[in-house]
Design an enzyme around this catalytic site. Structure first.
Site, PDB file in Angstrom:
ATOM      1  N   SER A  78       0.644  -1.152  -0.012  1.00 15.55           N
ATOM      2  CA  SER A  78      -0.065   0.054  -0.013  1.00 15.55           C
ATOM      3  C   SER A  78       0.745   1.252   0.021  1.00 15.55           C
ATOM      4  O   SER A  78       0.194   2.357  -0.043  1.00 15.55           O
ATOM      5  CB  SER A  78      -0.985   0.035   0.992  1.00 15.55           C
ATOM      6  OG  SER A  78      -2.033  -0.892   1.082  1.00 15.55           O
ATOM      7  N   LYS A  81      -0.144   3.715  -2.855  1.00 16.48           N
ATOM      8  CA  LYS A  81      -1.351   4.835  -2.515  1.00 16.48           C
ATOM      9  C   LYS A  81      -0.653   6.091  -2.456  1.00 16.48           C
ATOM     10  O   LYS A  81      -1.352   7.016  -2.837  1.00 16.48           O
ATOM     11  CB  LYS A  81      -1.961   4.681  -1.359  1.00 16.48           C
ATOM     12  CG  LYS A  81      -2.876   3.130  -1.403  1.00 16.48           C
ATOM     13  CD  LYS A  81      -4.041   2.849  -0.129  1.00 16.48           C
ATOM     14  CE  LYS A  81      -4.632   1.796  -0.421  1.00 16.48           C
ATOM     15  NZ  LYS A  81      -4.116   0.551  -0.185  1.00 16.48           N
ATOM     16  N   SER A 135      -5.821   3.289   4.504  1.00 17.44           N
ATOM     17  CA  SER A 135      -5.282   2.442   3.473  1.00 17.44           C
ATOM     18  C   SER A 135      -6.492   1.573   2.750  1.00 17.44           C
ATOM     19  O   SER A 135      -6.341   0.301   2.648  1.00 17.44           O
ATOM     20  CB  SER A 135      -4.291   1.423   4.007  1.00 17.44           C
ATOM     21  OG  SER A 135      -3.508   1.074   3.090  1.00 17.44           O
ATOM     22  N   LYS A 240       2.875   6.431   5.290  1.00 22.55           N
ATOM     23  CA  LYS A 240       2.318   5.524   4.903  1.00 22.55           C
ATOM     24  C   LYS A 240       2.724   3.858   5.282  1.00 22.55           C
ATOM     25  O   LYS A 240       3.966   3.786   5.178  1.00 22.55           O
ATOM     26  CB  LYS A 240       2.269   5.519   3.306  1.00 22.55           C
ATOM     27  CG  LYS A 240       1.105   4.596   2.546  1.00 22.55           C
ATOM     28  CD  LYS A 240      -0.252   5.152   2.801  1.00 22.55           C
ATOM     29  CE  LYS A 240      -1.228   4.152   2.460  1.00 22.55           C
ATOM     30  NZ  LYS A 240      -1.121   2.818   3.459  1.00 22.55           N
TER      31      LYS A 240
END
Length: 291
Positions: A78, A81, A135, A240
């Site tokens: 992720s 993203k 997420s 993140k």
């Protein structure tokens, strides 16, 4: 079909107690590791880290403080993203436009859990918050699907963004990070993180500990998947997390230590607890770093 693919599940667990655990960790002498960078005979010892790929940069100078197999090409889950958000923001779309989750946004690869049912509505800005802070894979998929020209145009814009950032070892096959074909290196993830830090919206969203967003008109509380955000002793300005079985536990963040900014990238840790311990050890190394 993998029944245990639940993206970011562990990130919703309570934050491990930092006080005694941190003191115990920092009191231990670090055994030799394959990391290179900060440690010298006169400087701090390098921490032993569980993550297989690590890079720590001093933001102002670009100096490599610590590196561990930082140029290996591996899945990044992720962390993708961040790139998705940049591509969407580059298009300067209406942040208040309503997006609706459709069946095409449902994860049929890993069957990851989601709080967004088909038919759920939210603004584009709130979809960004869901994708970056919580997420949410369906939110990321909806952002790509509603890009001008659809998912195909989004994919082309993503490739153009990769080229514009000079990422020669990064390949992104989907906007969520669920695909094991989403590949990069710790070195190039640091470049992605530096680029993302130039977007005020990404900085604001990913440095918040919690927020509320209306989903189909009902407020829902979101918690940052990086439980270090907002924790005592941490000054995290962008963050993140990521997880798939192929990628392991991943984290990229920008943080301050003693008035200096650092980018920290950790890929393929064995679990969320190991990822936390690695972050603690890195922070301790940074506090011992000569000014």
């Amino acid at each position: 079909m993998f029944s245990f693919h639940r993206i970011e599940r562990a990130a919703r667990q309570p934050l491990l107690a930092l006080s005694l655990a941190a003191a115990s960790l920092f009191a231990q002498a670090a055994p030799p590791s394959s990391a290179t960078g900060a440690g010298t005979a006169a400087g701090p010892r390098l921490p032993a880290l569980n993550a297989r790929h690590v890079l720590v940069l001093e933001d102002g100078s670009g100096r490599v403080v610590l590196a561990k197999d930082a140029d290996a090409v591996v899945p990044i889950a992720s962390l993708t993203k961040l790139m998705t958000a940049m591509v969407v923001l580059d298009a300067k779309l209406d942040p208040l436009e309503k997006l609706t989750i459709e069946r095409d946004d449902v994860d049929t690869l890993k069957h990851s859990a989601s709080r967004l049912r088909v038919g759920a509505e939210m603004s584009r800005l709130d979809a960004l918050k869901l994708a970056l802070m919580a997420s949410e894979n369906r939110a990321a998929a909806a952002l790509a699907r509603t890009f001008p020209g659809g998912s195909a145009a989004f994919a082309l814009a993503m490739q153009a963004k990769i080229r514009s950032l000079g990422l020669s070892r990064t390949t992104l096959a989907d906007p969520t990070g669920l695909s094991p074909a989403n590949l990069s290196t710790a070195t190039e993830v640091a470049k992605i993180t530096a680029a993302a830090a130039r977007y005020p919206e990404i900085v604001r969203i990913t440095s918040d500990k919690t927020t509320k967003v209306p989903i189909s008109g009902r407020p829902r509380e979101l918690h940052n998947t990086n439980r270090l955000v907002g924790a005592k002793g941490w000054d995290i300005q962008l963050s993140k997390t990521g997880y798939t079985e192929e990628a392991g536990r991943c984290l990229t963040m920008r943080m301050e230590s003693r008035g200096r900014g650092f980018t920290v990238v950790m890929l393929d840790a064995d679990g969320s607890a190991q990822r936390l311990r690695d972050a603690l050890r890195i922070r301790q190394s940074l506090t011992n770093l000569p000014l």
